[in-house]
Motif scaffolding. Structure first.
Motif, mmCIF file in Angstrom:
data_model
loop_
_atom_site.group_PDB
_atom_site.id
_atom_site.type_symbol
_atom_site.label_atom_id
_atom_site.label_comp_id
_atom_site.label_asym_id
_atom_site.label_seq_id
_atom_site.Cartn_x
_atom_site.Cartn_y
_atom_site.Cartn_z
ATOM 1 N N UNK A 413 32.171 44.741 39.338
ATOM 2 C CA UNK A 413 31.841 43.299 39.291
ATOM 3 C C UNK A 413 31.401 42.881 37.899
ATOM 4 N N UNK A 414 31.842 41.699 37.518
ATOM 5 C CA UNK A 414 31.701 41.271 36.129
ATOM 6 C C UNK A 414 31.285 39.798 36.095
ATOM 7 N N UNK A 415 30.242 39.501 35.360
ATOM 8 C CA UNK A 415 29.772 38.123 35.210
ATOM 9 C C UNK A 415 30.427 37.500 33.990
ATOM 10 N N UNK A 416 31.274 36.493 34.236
ATOM 11 C CA UNK A 416 32.030 35.882 33.153
ATOM 12 C C UNK A 416 32.285 34.410 33.500
ATOM 13 N N UNK A 456 37.432 36.163 29.800
ATOM 14 C CA UNK A 456 36.744 37.441 29.599
ATOM 15 C C UNK A 456 35.701 37.242 28.505
ATOM 16 N N UNK A 457 34.452 37.255 28.890
ATOM 17 C CA UNK A 457 33.385 37.004 27.921
ATOM 18 C C UNK A 457 33.311 38.089 26.859
ATOM 19 N N UNK A 458 33.873 39.285 27.221
ATOM 20 C CA UNK A 458 33.851 40.401 26.261
ATOM 21 C C UNK A 458 34.993 40.307 25.259
ATOM 22 N N UNK A 459 36.043 39.605 25.665
ATOM 23 C CA UNK A 459 37.205 39.465 24.787
ATOM 24 C C UNK A 459 37.748 38.050 25.008
ATOM 25 N N UNK A 482 40.890 40.387 37.296
ATOM 26 C CA UNK A 482 40.580 41.771 36.921
ATOM 27 C C UNK A 482 40.856 41.960 35.437
ATOM 28 N N UNK A 483 39.830 42.421 34.732
ATOM 29 C CA UNK A 483 39.979 42.701 33.292
ATOM 30 C C UNK A 483 39.759 44.180 33.038
#
Length: 483
Positions: A413-416, A456-459, A482-483
């Protein structure tokens, strides 16, 4: 012949005074109205020793008795009449003032018998007779006409004119007309001042010709045919005082001829035949437009009474809020129609979706927004009429589907952030996927077609697009980026 003319002059004067007292004002429209169909009248008769003086060979008291006797016979049978006299019992006594016939429903035989029995003797205590009369009428709802007949000025107290002004200032409802019978110029000044202070007119037996034409006009107006409008006003089951505003539908003239009684709630308005609109306001309400009762197209017929009712009790407004056919809680905003600021807001019950509120009589605008749906759609109810004792029901129906937006990064799970666009491409919502369950956010959308973009907050170069996403009322969907 001279005696006859003098008597005729006096009769004309007193008759004019009574007719003037029985009208509300000098203008035709105002004279067509009165607070009540029953007339309130009190005679104050000078029976001091000077009334034995003669006019053209006849005692003034004899002329006064003849004139008053004839006039009393012609008074309306529903009149409320009293008689006060002074100077009729003792010589030199300033307290010789007496209410000979109490102020009540007219008893013509008693009035005539009492007047005929008077024997002038004493002084002229005008002020004390006026004060006694005012005491008798101070509790009256309707206006009383006082007619003072005197052949001279005050001989006991200094300033009867000032007394009349003070009594008027206390709010006692009366008009005083004064008849000076065979008076000097000096005596006339005092009597005329009293009439002016009492809101009435001064007449003298010496200038009958001067106002003969006016007397004819007053008689003409006073004999116009009238009908009665009877309005019964209440609020919360109790009699209610408020002013009655009348509009003549033909001329467009608008005026307020009277008000309802705080004790009985009844307003009796005398109107000339015609068609009228009537308006009554609850002026005790603050913070917005006062509730109004409109009585439309009232037809007045001569000799008949038309009855209407006005109820300011208000009614009840029940609002139910449904989401996909099921009760849900949301906030209701209440506006008086035409106002921009709500005067009240309340939330509907979470289990029943209902709220019930008692409102004053009037027209309202109700806004029901649903803040749990994206875009905060609002149901608006315009011009809701609240009627006395009635219940108005309205239901605000909302429909929506639920889309759960999820995101994972390397399977976890990813918070974005994500954005929602409507079918025109306009962004309508933006949020993060961190909801109650990590990496998932529930979004409630109205029926329609949408696009969801998950970043995608990371990219920041990576994103996922979910296009042509159809949302149907009551359905649940989940989309996962899905990232």
């Amino acid at each position: 012949m001279k005696e006859y003319l003098k008597s005729a002059y006096l009769m004309t004067i007193i008759g004019l005074t009574i007719l003037t007292g029985f009208s509300v004002a000098a203008r035709a429209e105002q004279m067509a109205t009165s607070p009540s169909p029953a007339e309130n009248l009190i005679f104050i008769l000078d029976a001091s020793g000077s009334m034995w003086g003669q006019v053209e060979g006849k005692a003034k008291i004899a002329i006064a008795k003849e004139v008053l006797t004839d006039l009393i016979r012609d008074l309306p049978d529903n009149a409320v009449v009293g008689l006060v006299a002074y100077g009729h019992r003792r010589k030199g006594d300033c307290n010789d003032v007496e209410e000979l016939v109490p102020f009540r429903a007219i008893d013509k035989k008693r009035l005539i018998r009492t007047i005929k029995s008077l024997r002038p003797k004493g002084k002229t205590p005008i002020s004390r007779s006026v004060r006694l009369t005012a005491d008798r009428i101070k509790g009256q709802e309707n206006q009383t006409t006082i007619i003072l007949v005197s052949d001279g000025k005050e001989t006991c107290d200094p300033d009867p004119c000032r007394l009349v002004k003070k009594l008027k200032a206390t709010g006692i409802k009366f008009v005083m007309h004064v008849i000076g019978f065979d008076v000097t110029q000096e005596e006339r000044v005092q009597l005329e001042c009293m009439a002016n202070a009492g809101g009435g007119q001064y007449f003298t037996a010496g200038n009958a010709g001067e106002f003969l034409n006016a007397a004819r006009e007053v008689v003409k107006k006073s004999t116009l045919p009238f009908g009665i409008l009877k309005v019964r006003v209440k609020k919360n089951g109790k009699p209610f005082h408020t002013f009655v505003i009348v509009t003549n539908r033909e001329s467009g003239k608008r005026w307020s001829p009277g008000s309802s009684s705080g004790k009985t709630g009844i307003a009796l308005i005398r109107l000339s035949p015609g068609r009228y609109d009537v308006e009554l306001k609850d002026t005790g309400v603050s913070g917005g437009k006062a509730p109004v009762v409109h009585l439309k197209d009232i037809v007045i017929v001569a000799g008949e009474t038309v009855e209407r009712s006005a109820d300011f009790s208000g009614g009840r407004l029940v609002i139910t809020t449904l989401l996909n056919g099921k009760p849900f809680p949301t906030t209701i905003f209440y506006y008086r129609q035409g106002e921009k600021k709500p005067f009240h807001n309340v939330q509907t019950h979470p289990r029943t979706g209902k709220t019930s509120r008692k409102l004053l009589l009037g027209t309202y605008r109700i806004e029901v927004p649903c803040s749990s749906i994206v875009g905060r759609p609002t149901v608006v109810f315009e011009k809701l009429e609240i009627t006395p004792g009635g219940t108005t029901d309205r239901t605000a129906n909302f429909s929506a589907g639920e889309v759960t937006v999820a995101a994972t990064l390397d399977g976890k799970p990813f918070n974005t952030p994500f954005e929602v666009y409507d079918k025109t491409g306009k962004k309508i919502y933006g949020q993060w996927t961190l909801g109650r369950v990590k990496g998932r956010r529930l979004v409630r959308l109205s029926e329609g077609t949408y696009t969801v973009k998950v970043k995608n907050i990371r990219n920041t170069k990576q994103f996922r697009m979910f296009e042509n996403l159809t949302v149907t009322a009551g359905e649940e969907k989940t989309i996962t980026a899905a990232f």
